[in-house]
Each structure stands twice: as structure tokens, then as C-alpha cells.
Design a protein around this motif. Structure first.
Motif, PDB file in Angstrom:
ATOM      1  N   ILE A 170       0.838  -1.211   0.000  1.00 58.63           N
ATOM      2  CA  ILE A 170       0.000   0.000   0.000  1.00 58.63           C
ATOM      3  C   ILE A 170       0.868   1.254   0.000  1.00 58.63           C
ATOM      4  O   ILE A 170       0.577   2.226  -0.710  1.00 58.63           O
ATOM      5  N   THR A 171       1.948   1.253   0.762  1.00 64.21           N
ATOM      6  CA  THR A 171       2.842   2.405   0.809  1.00 64.21           C
ATOM      7  C   THR A 171       3.497   2.636  -0.544  1.00 64.21           C
ATOM      8  O   THR A 171       3.562   3.771  -1.025  1.00 64.21           O
ATOM      9  N   SER A 172       3.976   1.568  -1.165  1.00 65.44           N
ATOM     10  CA  SER A 172       4.626   1.726  -2.470  1.00 65.44           C
ATOM     11  C   SER A 172       3.625   2.184  -3.533  1.00 65.44           C
ATOM     12  O   SER A 172       3.961   3.024  -4.383  1.00 65.44           O
ATOM     13  N   LEU A 173       2.395   1.664  -3.513  1.00 64.41           N
ATOM     14  CA  LEU A 173       1.382   2.120  -4.458  1.00 64.41           C
ATOM     15  C   LEU A 173       1.029   3.595  -4.237  1.00 64.41           C
ATOM     16  O   LEU A 173       0.810   4.342  -5.201  1.00 64.41           O
ATOM     17  N   SER A 174       0.980   4.010  -3.005  1.00 64.65           N
ATOM     18  CA  SER A 174       0.712   5.425  -2.707  1.00 64.65           C
ATOM     19  C   SER A 174       1.831   6.301  -3.252  1.00 64.65           C
ATOM     20  O   SER A 174       1.579   7.345  -3.864  1.00 64.65           O
ATOM     21  N   PHE A 175       3.057   5.879  -3.032  1.00 61.27           N
ATOM     22  CA  PHE A 175       4.199   6.650  -3.520  1.00 61.27           C
ATOM     23  C   PHE A 175       4.190   6.725  -5.042  1.00 61.27           C
ATOM     24  O   PHE A 175       4.406   7.793  -5.621  1.00 61.27           O
ATOM     25  N   VAL A 176       3.913   5.592  -5.705  1.00 61.81           N
ATOM     26  CA  VAL A 176       3.881   5.572  -7.169  1.00 61.81           C
ATOM     27  C   VAL A 176       2.772   6.478  -7.694  1.00 61.81           C
ATOM     28  O   VAL A 176       2.960   7.200  -8.680  1.00 61.81           O
ATOM     29  N   SER A 177       1.617   6.478  -7.054  1.00 66.85           N
ATOM     30  CA  SER A 177       0.526   7.333  -7.535  1.00 66.85           C
ATOM     31  C   SER A 177       0.861   8.811  -7.347  1.00 66.85           C
ATOM     32  O   SER A 177       0.512   9.639  -8.197  1.00 66.85           O
ATOM     33  N   ILE A 178       1.538   9.148  -6.273  1.00 64.08           N
ATOM     34  CA  ILE A 178       1.933  10.552  -6.064  1.00 64.08           C
ATOM     35  C   ILE A 178       2.952  10.978  -7.116  1.00 64.08           C
ATOM     36  O   ILE A 178       2.837  12.052  -7.713  1.00 64.08           O
ATOM     37  N   VAL A 179       3.947  10.126  -7.369  1.00 58.81           N
ATOM     38  CA  VAL A 179       4.956  10.455  -8.378  1.00 58.81           C
ATOM     39  C   VAL A 179       4.319  10.547  -9.762  1.00 58.81           C
ATOM     40  O   VAL A 179       4.627  11.457 -10.545  1.00 58.81           O
ATOM     41  N   ALA A 180       3.406   9.630 -10.074  1.00 59.43           N
ATOM     42  CA  ALA A 180       2.739   9.658 -11.379  1.00 59.43           C
ATOM     43  C   ALA A 180       1.905  10.921 -11.538  1.00 59.43           C
ATOM     44  O   ALA A 180       1.879  11.530 -12.615  1.00 59.43           O
ATOM     45  N   TYR A 181       1.226  11.321 -10.493  1.00 61.85           N
ATOM     46  CA  TYR A 181       0.407  12.539 -10.564  1.00 61.85           C
ATOM     47  C   TYR A 181       1.277  13.773 -10.802  1.00 61.85           C
ATOM     48  O   TYR A 181       0.962  14.610 -11.641  1.00 61.85           O
ATOM     49  N   VAL A 182       2.388  13.838 -10.082  1.00 64.07           N
ATOM     50  CA  VAL A 182       3.260  15.009 -10.228  1.00 64.07           C
ATOM     51  C   VAL A 182       3.886  15.045 -11.615  1.00 64.07           C
ATOM     52  O   VAL A 182       3.898  16.096 -12.275  1.00 64.07           O
ATOM     53  N   ASN A 204       0.632  25.813 -10.333  1.00 66.78           N
ATOM     54  CA  ASN A 204      -0.237  26.031  -9.174  1.00 66.78           C
ATOM     55  C   ASN A 204      -1.691  25.636  -9.447  1.00 66.78           C
ATOM     56  O   ASN A 204      -2.481  25.540  -8.517  1.00 66.78           O
ATOM     57  N   ASN A 205      -2.057  25.434 -10.709  1.00 67.63           N
ATOM     58  CA  ASN A 205      -3.435  25.086 -11.064  1.00 67.63           C
ATOM     59  C   ASN A 205      -3.464  23.846 -11.952  1.00 67.63           C
ATOM     60  O   ASN A 205      -3.589  23.958 -13.173  1.00 67.63           O
ATOM     61  N   PRO A 206      -3.373  22.644 -11.376  1.00 75.70           N
ATOM     62  CA  PRO A 206      -3.461  21.429 -12.197  1.00 75.70           C
ATOM     63  C   PRO A 206      -4.891  21.243 -12.700  1.00 75.70           C
ATOM     64  O   PRO A 206      -5.827  21.859 -12.189  1.00 75.70           O
ATOM     65  N   PRO A 207      -5.085  20.381 -13.707  1.00 73.66           N
ATOM     66  CA  PRO A 207      -6.446  20.158 -14.232  1.00 73.66           C
ATOM     67  C   PRO A 207      -7.376  19.618 -13.149  1.00 73.66           C
ATOM     68  O   PRO A 207      -6.961  18.854 -12.274  1.00 73.66           O
ATOM     69  N   GLU A 208      -8.626  20.026 -13.221  1.00 70.49           N
ATOM     70  CA  GLU A 208      -9.597  19.623 -12.206  1.00 70.49           C
ATOM     71  C   GLU A 208      -9.854  18.115 -12.232  1.00 70.49           C
ATOM     72  O   GLU A 208     -10.006  17.485 -11.192  1.00 70.49           O
ATOM     73  N   GLU A 209      -9.857  17.527 -13.424  1.00 71.80           N
ATOM     74  CA  GLU A 209     -10.073  16.081 -13.525  1.00 71.80           C
ATOM     75  C   GLU A 209      -8.938  15.309 -12.854  1.00 71.80           C
ATOM     76  O   GLU A 209      -9.159  14.309 -12.174  1.00 71.80           O
ATOM     77  N   ALA A 210      -7.714  15.779 -13.050  1.00 71.89           N
ATOM     78  CA  ALA A 210      -6.564  15.115 -12.434  1.00 71.89           C
ATOM     79  C   ALA A 210      -6.621  15.240 -10.908  1.00 71.89           C
ATOM     80  O   ALA A 210      -6.298  14.290 -10.187  1.00 71.89           O
ATOM     81  N   SER A 211      -7.039  16.387 -10.435  1.00 69.69           N
ATOM     82  CA  SER A 211      -7.158  16.567  -8.986  1.00 69.69           C
ATOM     83  C   SER A 211      -8.226  15.646  -8.398  1.00 69.69           C
ATOM     84  O   SER A 211      -8.026  15.056  -7.335  1.00 69.69           O
ATOM     85  N   LEU A 212      -9.366  15.513  -9.098  1.00 63.30           N
ATOM     86  CA  LEU A 212     -10.419  14.618  -8.620  1.00 63.30           C
ATOM     87  C   LEU A 212      -9.974  13.160  -8.640  1.00 63.30           C
ATOM     88  O   LEU A 212     -10.238  12.405  -7.705  1.00 63.30           O
ATOM     89  N   LEU A 213      -9.279  12.761  -9.704  1.00 63.16           N
ATOM     90  CA  LEU A 213      -8.783  11.394  -9.789  1.00 63.16           C
ATOM     91  C   LEU A 213      -7.774  11.113  -8.680  1.00 63.16           C
ATOM     92  O   LEU A 213      -7.824  10.082  -8.013  1.00 63.16           O
ATOM     93  N   PHE A 214      -6.880  12.054  -8.461  1.00 62.66           N
ATOM     94  CA  PHE A 214      -5.870  11.879  -7.416  1.00 62.66           C
ATOM     95  C   PHE A 214      -6.513  11.816  -6.034  1.00 62.66           C
ATOM     96  O   PHE A 214      -6.154  10.964  -5.217  1.00 62.66           O
ATOM     97  N   SER A 215      -7.485  12.670  -5.772  1.00 61.44           N
ATOM     98  CA  SER A 215      -8.134  12.644  -4.457  1.00 61.44           C
ATOM     99  C   SER A 215      -8.927  11.352  -4.269  1.00 61.44           C
ATOM    100  O   SER A 215      -8.986  10.806  -3.168  1.00 61.44           O
ATOM    101  N   GLY A 216      -9.531  10.836  -5.342  1.00 60.26           N
ATOM    102  CA  GLY A 216     -10.237   9.554  -5.236  1.00 60.26           C
ATOM    103  C   GLY A 216      -9.293   8.406  -4.928  1.00 60.26           C
ATOM    104  O   GLY A 216      -9.573   7.560  -4.072  1.00 60.26           O
ATOM    105  N   LEU A 217      -8.161   8.362  -5.622  1.00 56.69           N
ATOM    106  CA  LEU A 217      -7.166   7.325  -5.352  1.00 56.69           C
ATOM    107  C   LEU A 217      -6.620   7.443  -3.930  1.00 56.69           C
ATOM    108  O   LEU A 217      -6.439   6.450  -3.227  1.00 56.69           O
ATOM    109  N   LEU A 218      -6.368   8.660  -3.516  1.00 60.92           N
ATOM    110  CA  LEU A 218      -5.850   8.878  -2.166  1.00 60.92           C
ATOM    111  C   LEU A 218      -6.870   8.439  -1.117  1.00 60.92           C
ATOM    112  O   LEU A 218      -6.507   7.825  -0.103  1.00 60.92           O
ATOM    113  N   ALA A 219      -8.148   8.696  -1.365  1.00 59.63           N
ATOM    114  CA  ALA A 219      -9.189   8.260  -0.423  1.00 59.63           C
ATOM    115  C   ALA A 219      -9.243   6.740  -0.337  1.00 59.63           C
ATOM    116  O   ALA A 219      -9.406   6.175   0.752  1.00 59.63           O
TER     117      ALA A 219
END
Length: 110
Positions: A65-77, A88-103
Motif C-alpha cells: 500500500i505504501t509503495s502504491l501510494s508513492f507511485v501514484s503521487i509520483v505519477a500525478y506530479v 499552481n493550477n493542475p487540471p480539475e479532472e486530475a485533482s479529482l482522480l488523485f483525491s479519489g485514489l488517495l481516499a
């Protein structure tokens, strides 16, 4: 706030407020003692149950789970750096996808 600690505090407060005078009967004293003992047993049983639940998951589960979290953060960035002109303003869809994965990852951790 622990529920059982709160219940024990209520019993202690009741005993302190009403038990200091001589009007507290032996039956009331016995009930207060019994409640204290039962609440301590419930707390110990809960602690053992939580310990058993935590030990049932292997450490590799948390490593995965930790490694998957790290990979998703690196992929998002890295994906945001390629697409976005203004960092400072990433796309709204990417932010929603990232927040869903993080949840989802937070749900699996807890």
C-alpha cells in the motif's frame, strides 16, 4: 476520546460526588466497583481484539500500500508537469482522480 474511559470517568464522578457522604449504601458501593471492573475487562478485551486484527495483516500488505501510494503521487506530479503550464493550477479532472485514489488508499490503511 475513548468511550470506555468516558464511562469510567462518569462512574468515578458519580462515586466522588455521591459517595463522599455517609448516605452511599453498600449496594451502591458494590455496583460502582462492579462497573469499574467490567469496564476494565471490556477495555482489555477490546485491546486484545484490536491487536489480533492488526497482527492478522502481514507487513507486506502495508509495504504494498505504501509503495502504491508513492507511485501514484509520483505519477500525478510527473503527469501534471507535462500537461500544465501553470504548476499552481493542475487540471480539475486530475485533482479529482488523485483525491479519489488517495481516499481509497486511506481506507485501506485504516
Amino acid at each position: 476520546a475513548d468511550t470506555y474511559a468516558n464511562l469510567l470517568a462518569v462512574v468515578d464522578d458519580y462515586h466522588y460526588l455521591n459517595g463522599c457522604n455517609d448516605d452511599f449504601s453498600a449496594r451502591q458501593e458494590s455496583i460502582c466497583g462492579m462497573l469499574r471492573g467490567e469496564l476494565q475487562q471490556i477495555t482489555e478485551t477490546r485491546a486484545l481484539r484490536l491487536s489480533d486484527e492488526a497482527s492478522s495483516l502481514p507487513p507486506t500488505h502495508f509495504l504494498l500500500i505504501t509503495s502504491l501510494s508513492f507511485v501514484s503521487i509520483v505519477a500525478y506530479v510527473t503527469a501534471s508537469l507535462e500537461v500544465v503550464e501553470d504548476l499552481n493550477n493542475p487540471p480539475e479532472e486530475a485533482s479529482l482522480l488523485f483525491s479519489g485514489l488517495l481516499a481509497l488508499y486511506i481506507l485501506f490503511f485504516n
